[in-house]
Design a protein around this motif. Structure first.
Motif, PDB file in Angstrom:
ATOM      1  N   GLY A  77       0.795  -1.217   0.000  1.00  0.00           N
ATOM      2  CA  GLY A  77       0.000   0.000   0.000  1.00  0.00           C
ATOM      3  C   GLY A  77       0.829   1.268   0.000  1.00  0.00           C
ATOM      4  O   GLY A  77       0.373   2.308   0.488  1.00  0.00           O
ATOM      5  N   GLU A  78       2.043   1.196  -0.561  1.00  0.00           N
ATOM      6  CA  GLU A  78       2.928   2.351  -0.636  1.00  0.00           C
ATOM      7  C   GLU A  78       3.078   2.811  -2.081  1.00  0.00           C
ATOM      8  O   GLU A  78       3.098   1.994  -3.000  1.00  0.00           O
ATOM      9  CB  GLU A  78       4.305   2.000  -0.071  1.00  0.00           C
ATOM     10  CG  GLU A  78       4.278   1.616   1.393  1.00  0.00           C
ATOM     11  CD  GLU A  78       5.563   0.958   1.850  1.00  0.00           C
ATOM     12  OE1 GLU A  78       5.777   0.871   3.080  1.00  0.00           O
ATOM     13  OE2 GLU A  78       6.348   0.507   0.988  1.00  0.00           O
ATOM     14  N   VAL A  79       3.206   4.110  -2.269  1.00  0.00           N
ATOM     15  CA  VAL A  79       3.400   4.672  -3.601  1.00  0.00           C
ATOM     16  C   VAL A  79       4.789   4.313  -4.108  1.00  0.00           C
ATOM     17  O   VAL A  79       5.770   4.336  -3.350  1.00  0.00           O
ATOM     18  CB  VAL A  79       3.238   6.208  -3.572  1.00  0.00           C
ATOM     19  CG1 VAL A  79       3.455   6.794  -4.962  1.00  0.00           C
ATOM     20  CG2 VAL A  79       1.862   6.588  -3.041  1.00  0.00           C
ATOM     21  N   CYS A  80       4.881   3.991  -5.407  1.00  0.00           N
ATOM     22  CA  CYS A  80       6.175   3.704  -6.035  1.00  0.00           C
ATOM     23  C   CYS A  80       6.585   4.827  -6.991  1.00  0.00           C
ATOM     24  O   CYS A  80       7.588   5.485  -6.793  1.00  0.00           O
ATOM     25  CB  CYS A  80       6.120   2.377  -6.783  1.00  0.00           C
ATOM     26  SG  CYS A  80       5.823   0.944  -5.721  1.00  0.00           S
ATOM     27  N   GLU A  81       5.805   5.025  -8.049  1.00  0.00           N
ATOM     28  CA  GLU A  81       6.147   5.997  -9.074  1.00  0.00           C
ATOM     29  C   GLU A  81       4.961   6.171 -10.006  1.00  0.00           C
ATOM     30  O   GLU A  81       3.902   5.556  -9.825  1.00  0.00           O
ATOM     31  CB  GLU A  81       7.374   5.530  -9.863  1.00  0.00           C
ATOM     32  CG  GLU A  81       7.182   4.201 -10.601  1.00  0.00           C
ATOM     33  CD  GLU A  81       8.425   3.743 -11.356  1.00  0.00           C
ATOM     34  OE1 GLU A  81       9.473   4.418 -11.284  1.00  0.00           O
ATOM     35  OE2 GLU A  81       8.345   2.690 -12.029  1.00  0.00           O
ATOM     36  N   LEU A  82       5.148   6.998 -11.042  1.00  0.00           N
ATOM     37  CA  LEU A  82       4.226   7.086 -12.169  1.00  0.00           C
ATOM     38  C   LEU A  82       4.796   6.255 -13.313  1.00  0.00           C
ATOM     39  O   LEU A  82       5.963   5.856 -13.278  1.00  0.00           O
ATOM     40  CB  LEU A  82       4.050   8.539 -12.600  1.00  0.00           C
ATOM     41  CG  LEU A  82       3.413   9.480 -11.583  1.00  0.00           C
ATOM     42  CD1 LEU A  82       3.393  10.906 -12.122  1.00  0.00           C
ATOM     43  CD2 LEU A  82       2.010   9.040 -11.227  1.00  0.00           C
TER      44      LEU A  82
END
Length: 274
Positions: A169-174
């Motif tokens: 549930g963590e943001v990685c990238e676009l």
């Protein structure tokens, strides 16, 4: 894309290239690439781009046949770039746009394209990020730390420009950019282990260390914390920094000014390294 290209330092025409010379990269995506900004004929952060490309090739020595080392030397690439720009009136020595180096099949291919037509509009208006895929990546997946020719996963999401996240549930990238959040008094970007690409602009900003009074740092960013973000921007070598005026439906009016400040920092860093 412009017709003038170069293969291992030799100026060629795109239409004269042979698919058989690039079959490993074309059929299997076995290779790596990097895209760099060119202003007034000068490449930005070329040494950094080449170092990342060489690092990716070294990480997979049995899967990708690298080009001869001399064609990934900074001086050689600069000279090849110069000869390409002078050989094509459509480019010219004052060219502004994007260069791309693709390495596979024992060759390095240099190609060119103009800046995206929406660049100025995106710098002034930004781009909303209203889509997300929280389980798109697996934490620690090593291939996502390299800009491989097998780019379909990112390409398929490019139009949506969604926030890609991991199973925690963590943001990685676009799909084509690193992302930064103004949060807890700092400008925070996800760590490489999230995973995400070690973007060149991302690297420059982490080295600069702060924007205004805010430190710039790596830290895990849970999707649950996005409600606390006060500004957001995304970075890549072509666009530098783009503000996010709306994040998952919530307006972020500080983002455009923050992105402008970051572009100035990156421009100053590029001038020091040229």
């Amino acid at each position: 894309m412009f017709s003038t290209v170069a293969v291992n330092g030799e100026v060629r025409r795109w239409e004269d290239l042979r698919l058989s010379d690039f079959s490993q990269g074309f059929f299997f995506g076995a290779g790596f690439f990097t895209t760099f900004r060119i202003e007034a004929g000068a490449p930005w952060f070329l040494a950094r781009h080449l170092a990342r490309l060489r690092s990716s090739l070294a990480a997979f020595p049995n899967a990708v046949r690298p080009p001869p080392a001399e064609w990934l030397d900074e001086a050689a690439v600069r000279e090849t770039l110069r000869r390409c720009l002078h050989a094509d009136a459509a480019l010219g020595p004052g060219f502004r746009g994007v260069g791309k180096l693709s390495a596979s099949d024992g060759r390095v291919l240099l190609t060119f394209r103009a800046h995206a037509p929406e660049t100025e509009r995106l710098h002034s208006e930004g781009r909303a990020l209203d889509d997300w895929e929280p389980g798109a990546y697996r934490g620690g997946e090593p291939t996502l730390n390299h800009k491989g020719l097998a780019y379909f996963r990112q390409y398929a999401c490019m139009e949506r420009l969604c926030l890609l996240g991991n199973e925690s549930g963590e943001v990685c990238e676009l799909p084509t950019a690193n992302v930064f959040f103004q949060l807890d008094g700092a400008l925070i970007t996800p760590p490489l282990s999230a995973p995400c690409l070690p973007g060149i602009v991302r690297e420059v900003l982490l080295e600069v260390g702060r924007v205004g009074t805010r430190p710039i740092m790596e830290r895990a960013v849970p999707f649950a914390r996005l409600a606390d973000v006060s500004a957001c921007l995304f970075t890549n070598s072509a666009m530098l920094a783009t503000g996010v005026p709306r994040l998952l439906g919530r307006p972020l009016p500080e983002s455009l000014a923050l992105a402008s400040e970051v572009r100035a920092l990156v421009g100053s860093a590029a001038a020091r390294e040229r």
